[in-house]
Design a protein around this motif. Structure first.
Motif, PDB file in Angstrom:
ATOM      1  N   PHE A   8      -1.950  -1.542  -0.349  1.00 38.28           N
ATOM      2  CA  PHE A   8      -0.684  -0.855  -0.097  1.00 38.28           C
ATOM      3  C   PHE A   8      -0.769   0.606  -0.512  1.00 38.28           C
ATOM      4  O   PHE A   8      -1.463   0.954  -1.465  1.00 38.28           O
ATOM      5  CB  PHE A   8       0.453  -1.530  -0.878  1.00 38.28           C
ATOM      6  CG  PHE A   8       0.778  -2.916  -0.410  1.00 38.28           C
ATOM      7  CD1 PHE A   8       1.722  -3.134   0.578  1.00 38.28           C
ATOM      8  CD2 PHE A   8       0.122  -4.009  -0.960  1.00 38.28           C
ATOM      9  CE1 PHE A   8       2.022  -4.418   1.004  1.00 38.28           C
ATOM     10  CE2 PHE A   8       0.410  -5.303  -0.542  1.00 38.28           C
ATOM     11  CZ  PHE A   8       1.359  -5.503   0.446  1.00 38.28           C
TER      12      PHE A   8
ATOM     13  N   ASN B 209       6.047  -5.372  -3.548  1.00 36.57           N
ATOM     14  CA  ASN B 209       4.981  -5.696  -2.598  1.00 36.57           C
ATOM     15  C   ASN B 209       4.715  -7.195  -2.669  1.00 36.57           C
ATOM     16  O   ASN B 209       4.915  -7.823  -3.718  1.00 36.57           O
ATOM     17  CB  ASN B 209       3.685  -4.945  -2.925  1.00 36.57           C
ATOM     18  CG  ASN B 209       3.805  -3.445  -2.744  1.00 36.57           C
ATOM     19  OD1 ASN B 209       3.741  -2.705  -3.715  1.00 36.57           O
ATOM     20  ND2 ASN B 209       3.983  -2.982  -1.527  1.00 36.57           N
TER      21      ASN B 209
ATOM     22  N   THR C 200      -0.795  -4.529   6.355  1.00 39.36           N
ATOM     23  CA  THR C 200      -0.581  -5.534   5.313  1.00 39.36           C
ATOM     24  C   THR C 200       0.252  -6.732   5.778  1.00 39.36           C
ATOM     25  O   THR C 200       0.145  -7.813   5.216  1.00 39.36           O
ATOM     26  CB  THR C 200       0.118  -4.888   4.107  1.00 39.36           C
ATOM     27  OG1 THR C 200       1.255  -4.134   4.568  1.00 39.36           O
ATOM     28  CG2 THR C 200      -0.833  -3.946   3.372  1.00 39.36           C
TER      29      THR C 200
ATOM     30  N   ARG D  69       4.968   2.274   6.190  1.00 41.73           N
ATOM     31  CA  ARG D  69       5.735   1.882   5.001  1.00 41.73           C
ATOM     32  C   ARG D  69       6.595   0.677   5.328  1.00 41.73           C
ATOM     33  O   ARG D  69       7.651   0.799   5.920  1.00 41.73           O
ATOM     34  CB  ARG D  69       6.598   3.055   4.546  1.00 41.73           C
ATOM     35  CG  ARG D  69       5.758   4.249   4.100  1.00 41.73           C
ATOM     36  CD  ARG D  69       6.643   5.351   3.569  1.00 41.73           C
ATOM     37  NE  ARG D  69       5.832   6.470   3.090  1.00 41.73           N
ATOM     38  CZ  ARG D  69       6.345   7.556   2.547  1.00 41.73           C
ATOM     39  NH1 ARG D  69       7.659   7.680   2.416  1.00 41.73           N
ATOM     40  NH2 ARG D  69       5.570   8.534   2.143  1.00 41.73           N
TER      41      ARG D  69
ATOM     42  N   LEU E 189      -2.971  -5.526  -4.184  1.00 43.00           N
ATOM     43  CA  LEU E 189      -2.077  -4.371  -4.219  1.00 43.00           C
ATOM     44  C   LEU E 189      -2.778  -3.108  -3.738  1.00 43.00           C
ATOM     45  O   LEU E 189      -2.133  -2.157  -3.286  1.00 43.00           O
ATOM     46  CB  LEU E 189      -1.556  -4.149  -5.642  1.00 43.00           C
ATOM     47  CG  LEU E 189      -0.442  -5.077  -6.133  1.00 43.00           C
ATOM     48  CD1 LEU E 189      -0.061  -4.707  -7.557  1.00 43.00           C
ATOM     49  CD2 LEU E 189       0.779  -4.993  -5.223  1.00 43.00           C
TER      50      LEU E 189
ATOM     51  N   TRP F 220       4.300   1.557  -3.813  1.00 43.15           N
ATOM     52  CA  TRP F 220       5.375   0.577  -3.710  1.00 43.15           C
ATOM     53  C   TRP F 220       6.149   0.736  -2.398  1.00 43.15           C
ATOM     54  O   TRP F 220       6.315   1.839  -1.899  1.00 43.15           O
ATOM     55  CB  TRP F 220       6.376   0.748  -4.851  1.00 43.15           C
ATOM     56  CG  TRP F 220       5.893   0.380  -6.221  1.00 43.15           C
ATOM     57  CD1 TRP F 220       5.698   1.226  -7.269  1.00 43.15           C
ATOM     58  CD2 TRP F 220       5.585  -0.928  -6.702  1.00 43.15           C
ATOM     59  NE1 TRP F 220       5.278   0.531  -8.377  1.00 43.15           N
ATOM     60  CE2 TRP F 220       5.197  -0.798  -8.059  1.00 43.15           C
ATOM     61  CE3 TRP F 220       5.582  -2.186  -6.118  1.00 43.15           C
ATOM     62  CZ2 TRP F 220       4.823  -1.885  -8.835  1.00 43.15           C
ATOM     63  CZ3 TRP F 220       5.202  -3.280  -6.897  1.00 43.15           C
ATOM     64  CH2 TRP F 220       4.830  -3.123  -8.233  1.00 43.15           C
ATOM     65  N   VAL F 221       6.637  -0.374  -1.898  1.00 48.47           N
ATOM     66  CA  VAL F 221       7.593  -0.339  -0.796  1.00 48.47           C
ATOM     67  C   VAL F 221       8.980  -0.212  -1.414  1.00 48.47           C
ATOM     68  O   VAL F 221       9.322  -0.943  -2.341  1.00 48.47           O
ATOM     69  CB  VAL F 221       7.521  -1.632   0.061  1.00 48.47           C
ATOM     70  CG1 VAL F 221       8.654  -1.668   1.073  1.00 48.47           C
ATOM     71  CG2 VAL F 221       6.182  -1.721   0.770  1.00 48.47           C
TER      72      VAL F 221
END
Length: 207
Positions: free
Chosen positions: A143, A189, A113, A4, A140, A146-147
């Protein structure tokens, strides 16, 4: 294996040092520090506070315990509140600590990423986490959602072109020299949309 981003980096930075015990405040030294921070002479500061120069000198040198009235005058003269006279500054700021990270010497932390280069890694108990990142992601879909993390974040594009995706705003295309500042608790992101991997500077608040 995905991680993450950039929570792992924030965890690393926070784990570098613990809390220090508070030390008794030297009021005289605190008054002197506040005065010198304003580049005021002893005489000018005394005039601002409506005190005799000798009185202020004795307070700074610990030769006199100021009365409440004197404390009130000092605070007004320095344009601060009385509690601020008794609030010691952060030790790290007083020590004037500094570190320099030469290009390419930052601590590397690769993910699926991003390729992060943690800057100022030699300092513990930082208030900000600066790092350079090579953006490898192109979609996206790469990933795991969401971060999100605590604090605020500043992003600056160094090379290439990126697209910044956020939870509450339309995606933004950003090129070299463009920057963004946002609430890091909001999902976000970044992906590269240039032929080459883009590089960005990220600064995350840790306070």
């Amino acid at each position: 294996m995905k991680s993450r981003d950039p929570k792992s980096l924030i965890t690393i930075a926070r784990a570098n040092g613990g809390e220090d015990e508070a030390e008794p405040l030297d009021l005289g030294a605190r008054v002197r520090e506040l005065r010198k921070a304003r580049d005021w002479t002893l005489e000018y500061a005394a005039n601002q506070a409506g005190l005799a120069r000798s009185t202020l000198s004795k307070i700074e040198n610990g030769q006199m315990s100021p009365t409440y009235e004197a404390l009130k005058k000092l605070a007004e003269g320095l344009q601060i509140s009385i509690p601020q006279l008794f609030t010691p500054p952060e030790r790290d700021q007083v020590n004037g600590r500094m570190t320099v990270t030469k290009f390419g010497d930052g601590a590397a932390h690769a993910t699926a990423t991003y390729e992060h280069e943690l800057l100022a890694d030699g300092l513990t108990r930082k208030q900000m986490l600066p790092y350079r990142a090579r953006v490898r992601a192109r979609s996206l879909d790469e990933f795991d959602g969401w971060v999100r993390h605590d604090g605020e974040e500043f992003l600056y594009v160094l090379t290439g072109v990126v697209k910044l995706y956020t939870e509450f705003y339309e995606p933004v295309e950003m090129r070299r020299g463009d920057s963004a500042y946002y609430d890091a608790a909001m999902g976000h992101n970044v992906v590269s949309i240039s032929p080459e991997d883009a590089t960005i500077l990220w600064v995350t608040s840790l306070a």
